[in-house]
Scaffold this motif. Structure first.
Motif, mmCIF file in Angstrom:
data_model
loop_
_atom_site.group_PDB
_atom_site.id
_atom_site.type_symbol
_atom_site.label_atom_id
_atom_site.label_comp_id
_atom_site.label_asym_id
_atom_site.label_seq_id
_atom_site.Cartn_x
_atom_site.Cartn_y
_atom_site.Cartn_z
ATOM 1 N N LEU B 129 11.337 21.559 0.750
ATOM 2 C CA LEU B 129 12.040 22.384 -0.242
ATOM 3 C C LEU B 129 11.266 23.648 -0.603
ATOM 4 O O LEU B 129 11.854 24.709 -0.810
ATOM 5 N N GLN B 130 9.942 23.523 -0.716
ATOM 6 C CA GLN B 130 9.150 24.683 -1.145
ATOM 7 C C GLN B 130 8.436 25.371 0.020
ATOM 8 O O GLN B 130 7.561 26.199 -0.205
ATOM 9 N N ARG B 131 8.840 25.044 1.216
ATOM 10 C CA ARG B 131 8.326 25.779 2.380
ATOM 11 C C ARG B 131 9.309 26.910 2.700
ATOM 12 O O ARG B 131 9.987 26.899 3.717
ATOM 13 N N TYR B 132 9.362 27.868 1.791
ATOM 14 C CA TYR B 132 10.327 28.954 1.937
ATOM 15 C C TYR B 132 10.076 29.773 3.203
ATOM 16 O O TYR B 132 10.975 30.452 3.695
ATOM 17 N N ASP B 133 8.856 29.667 3.713
ATOM 18 C CA ASP B 133 8.572 30.378 4.961
ATOM 19 C C ASP B 133 9.367 29.792 6.131
ATOM 20 O O ASP B 133 9.499 30.436 7.167
ATOM 21 N N ASN C 243 10.842 22.846 -8.825
ATOM 22 C CA ASN C 243 11.361 23.948 -8.013
ATOM 23 C C ASN C 243 12.315 24.862 -8.782
ATOM 24 O O ASN C 243 13.072 25.632 -8.197
ATOM 25 N N PHE C 286 4.868 28.573 -9.543
ATOM 26 C CA PHE C 286 4.863 28.732 -8.091
ATOM 27 C C PHE C 286 4.664 30.219 -7.810
ATOM 28 O O PHE C 286 3.893 30.618 -6.972
ATOM 29 N N ASP D 221 9.449 33.844 -3.124
ATOM 30 C CA ASP D 221 9.402 32.450 -2.673
ATOM 31 C C ASP D 221 8.595 32.314 -1.380
ATOM 32 O O ASP D 221 7.754 31.427 -1.246
ATOM 33 N N VAL D 222 8.859 33.203 -0.445
ATOM 34 C CA VAL D 222 8.156 33.114 0.835
ATOM 35 C C VAL D 222 6.674 33.406 0.639
ATOM 36 O O VAL D 222 5.812 32.680 1.144
ATOM 37 N N SER D 225 4.943 30.512 -0.917
ATOM 38 C CA SER D 225 4.869 29.301 -0.100
ATOM 39 C C SER D 225 3.754 29.357 0.931
ATOM 40 O O SER D 225 3.332 28.321 1.439
ATOM 41 N N ILE D 226 3.287 30.561 1.248
ATOM 42 C CA ILE D 226 2.216 30.641 2.247
ATOM 43 C C ILE D 226 0.929 31.211 1.661
ATOM 44 O O ILE D 226 0.065 31.695 2.388
#
Lengths: 327, 327, 327, 327
Positions: B129-133, C243, C286, D221-222, D225-226
């Motif tokens: 879910l939170q791996r938007y990459d 989230n 986040f 978000d992206v 996430s990284i």
């Protein structure tokens, strides 16, 4: 001879048969009413600092009185008058005060038979860009372009490029390299006007620019919730040509409005017009349902320059093509 | 007799003719590959913590092996086996280990002739879910529902409500108050399964839930950019029924996937099923283009419980209606 | 003893000092007014088929009268009354008709000192989900959860899980494995109620669910355009925990409302609570700006069960932590 | 003397200390790599048909080599050289072939001390506007503007308007009508360059245009996430000035990038510059969190025209103001 400096497509004057009925529709879409009198309704988008970009005039039938371009300076009007006369096209002057909120206007019949208006001066009003409390429907931002069906697209293309200083961003060509449709601009977007091969001269639609794709989906929901679902004629979908995310609507009189988002900056002198083959399926519909027949066949007629009657129509030079001959 | 506690629609087992070709399609949509072997591909949405919600199995023709529901506890499976036997429906057990990542499974032929699977245990994996990459395409979040065409919707509706503990959120009724279509749920959304009057038993589509409407538009753009434009069969549009913002796709074998966003919470015991008249034009299409014929006529066939052949079809009890008999 | 079947967080009763001033704020956010009288304002989201989810009551100071849960059946109320009495917690009955649109209600003081209400029956009204013409501001869809600061989170967590049938979706733990904060649910979302370590009992916020992330951005624009910019206390941003894409607002009396989108389905019995370390920087944020001090320190006080005074506060058992001890 | 015809802000040349580290960051944002060699990385947005809009050069410290504008024709470069010499500003020519993909370039020191480059010719490449399969991160579309801190904004404003043909869309003025900050454009958007009162000359940020507001949220978000969450310095929020929906990022070397959406068309000759008072709280932040100190104090230094050293800094003429003196 100096070149005239046309700024952009800036207003349309449409006749409608019932102003209240028209107001209900355009208000639902999120247009702002600047003013009205017994016979006119003046509408604008949220971003527009000009008095109006849509002038609806009470009439007996739904026709187009003129499509208008704003010019850089008053003396561009004289330059344009000379230019059209030189090409044996009729011209007509409307003095300041003859039209609400407008300075002097030059109206002409262009080589395709379209009734076109040029003006420099229009009263300004408050821009409502940051009045988000007034945003509703499609949150219409500003007028973007006209799309016209004409008998001879290549001739129209050449005239607008050579005489009026337009640039071509994209075009559709036949196997024999005839220009079938052309997107022309003065402001650095994909177009201020497009010409398509078809029974003409007619106005296919007026395009309004939206701030984002969700505003177009919101428009569908709002329209459907208050009974305008059947006014959605085509879309949502994306055109390959121009990259437009589009929705086509018919107003209560049948005039067609395009809600439009997704084109790009065309400012660079070395931006080369993009050629699309007439048979490329992604040209008209990058994705989306097929357009209905009405979308290919129906369009608004123009009044002549003096306004007594509608301009008579001519079959186009090139073969008509369905379902993809137009966007 | 205790009631079985079915949690939700949780996976589909579909036969496809070319796993690589299927992978390319589902990967473009944003599905995550959990695992694969020579004959299977296991896919899940970004939110799913279970091993898979879509099991694609290499086969000679594109059929449905089973649609599956997760149950609260292992002993719900015995309860369900007894229940189906009591109704003279065939049952078949698959032991833990017979299917990748799965515990014991009960498969049955339901009264409509659908091959249905129940299970409690499936291996869990990392939720992304939170791996938007990794988000791409439609950013598919999770499986939502099955939609099936059956001969006798009212019978199916009654069996699922009375015997399996489903609730009805919305339904379509004829003039004579026959149930034409019904949306039934265990999780508190509009549905885990819908039944529609039609040549059946067939699987019309598997619905996947998206996080927002823009993900559906993004899906169209991505699909079109890599040549899957023709796989978009219907939409985008909104159903009146369920309020779904929808897009229907055909996978390379013709199985239909719905991308779906916009329904609502149905948790309340006093929420009354919403009745729609079969002739209400806003029921199927709140707004949007007409569905093409393929959407009404084509659907995936089921394999029988033992898997040797496809289930034979029966004409529906009530009259078929186009263009609006189904969503 | 039968377990009570609590359905979901369903309404809040808040005292405000000026109903007109409150109405202006909540109306701008897109709440729908169901009813009002001299001393009450009853509001709901666009999706809600119940009479209201927010009852604003004219009072001399801005306090919380009760946070309420809907139960499956009338007799769940007796079960709950016995349960709370068994735990030596005070209970109070409000008969049908004592509160507008409400059936009988059971109010209790829970072990954390919160004034909690349970009821089964509330009048229903038209759901406005498909009245897109009424959508505005944040287009608030439905109540989602309560967030409370309490002295002993672990005790609250245990009581709600063991006695009231809640499940835990996510929690924050200290180095010594003490539960610092916990997200608990009955409907299968991340939470109906969250408990955080802090000076309590106090209501930190009421969370309302939005249909998509853009509605939250639209809310910011609309609020700012009409002078409510300073009421935006924190966000937009995303919590790692849950989230949630969030925005925190202070209403004119200082009650805090969260606009909320982005959580996930928690229906599965094998979904394991997600543990976050108290020091994980992505837990609370986040991404997004640091929360201001007010967000950590200010919260609404509760009225006692009989309503004569506010509940006195106790310092929390565990150390307070800024800036990340709460979402 | 003919006026030079500057088209738009078109590229930045930035020194970075580690090309791989820079690539990872800009790639995550959705930039497209056109080319690279041992010491350079050439990046562009999805819409750009020019070779690059961001040239990253391996260097020992993170400085700005030049900010560049595209001109209409080659001979505009001579016109500009004469103009800057007339004003006693240093000029330097770079011949075609000295810079990858570039024709001849004129570099100058402008009156504020900025190192500015003009060029007409840059190699063109495929525009990836319709390669939606390549869209990721912020889906960066195209370069939009530069924002520079300078000692004397009014002097810079006057020079760019009178000598270089820029127009002013918006500006901030002090009580005494001194221009504190100014937004100037050649293409008809809010700006190609902005000048702000501050320790200068320094480059505050390069602004990139996004196609819609959701792309900005997706970028957050992206990035988070990284592991790039800490690179988000300010936002999301909306500026009153320019109406920009903004996000400010720091790249791995500290250069600041603005992601930007929401401005408007400024094509009209009668569009009057919008004046904002320095103390208007909605000017810098229509809504959103306060900017952190770093945002006011840190900016990238320029290399001198010959590139041997960084340009020395001067305190601004007008008082610095926090937190709202800049956007």
């Amino acid at each position: 001879m100096t070149n005239p400096n046309i700024i952009r497509a800036s207003r349309a004057v449409l006749h409608v048969t019932d102003l209240e009925q028209s107001f209900a529709f355009y208000d639902a879409l999120g247009f702002i009413e600047t003013a009205r009198d017994e016979n006119h309704l003046y509408l604008r988008g949220l971003e527009e600092h000009n008095h109006h970009s849509l002038c609806l005039k009470k009439g007996t039938e739904p026709v187009v009185e003129a499509i208008s371009y704003k010019v850089e300076a008053e003396n561009d009007l004289e330059t344009l008058a000379k230019l059209f006369k030189k090409h044996n096209q009729d011209v007509r002057w409307l003095q300041k005060g003859e039209q609400t909120a407008m300075g002097r206007a030059l109206r002409v019949t262009d080589p395709s038979g379209l009734t076109v208006e040029f003006y420099h001066e229009m009263e300004t009003v408050d821009r409502l860009l940051q009045r988000y409390d007034l945003y509703k429907g499609a949150k219409v931002q500003r007028i973007d372009h006209f799309n016209c069906m004409v008998e001879d697209v290549e001739a129209a293309h050449n005239f607008y490029l050579r005489e009026l200083g337009f640039r071509c961003s994209e075009y559709t060509a036949t196997e024999n390299d005839n220009i079938w449709a052309a997107w022309l601009h003065r402001k650095p977007s994909v177009h201020d006007v497009a010409f398509m091969n078809g029974l003409g001269p007619r106005l296919h639609h007026v395009g309004y620019w939206l701030k984002d794709p969700m505003s177009l989906i919101d428009a569908c929901d709002v329209l459907a919730s208050i009974g305008y679902g059947p006014n959605i004629e085509r879309g949502p979908g994306r055109h390959g040509l121009s990259n437009a995310f589009f929705l086509y609507l018919r107003d209560p009189d049948g005039h067609r409005i395009e809600l439009y988002n997704g084109d790009y900056l065309t400012s660079d002198p070395d931006f080369k017009p993009i050629r699309w083959d007439l048979d490329d399926p992604r040209r008209a519909t990058f994705w989306g349902h097929e357009a209905p027949d009405s979308w290919f066949e129906e369009a608004s007629h123009f009044l002549t320059l003096q306004g007594e009657q509608t301009v008579s129509l001519t079959e186009p030079k090139l073969e008509k093509k369905k379902p993809t001959f137009i966007i």
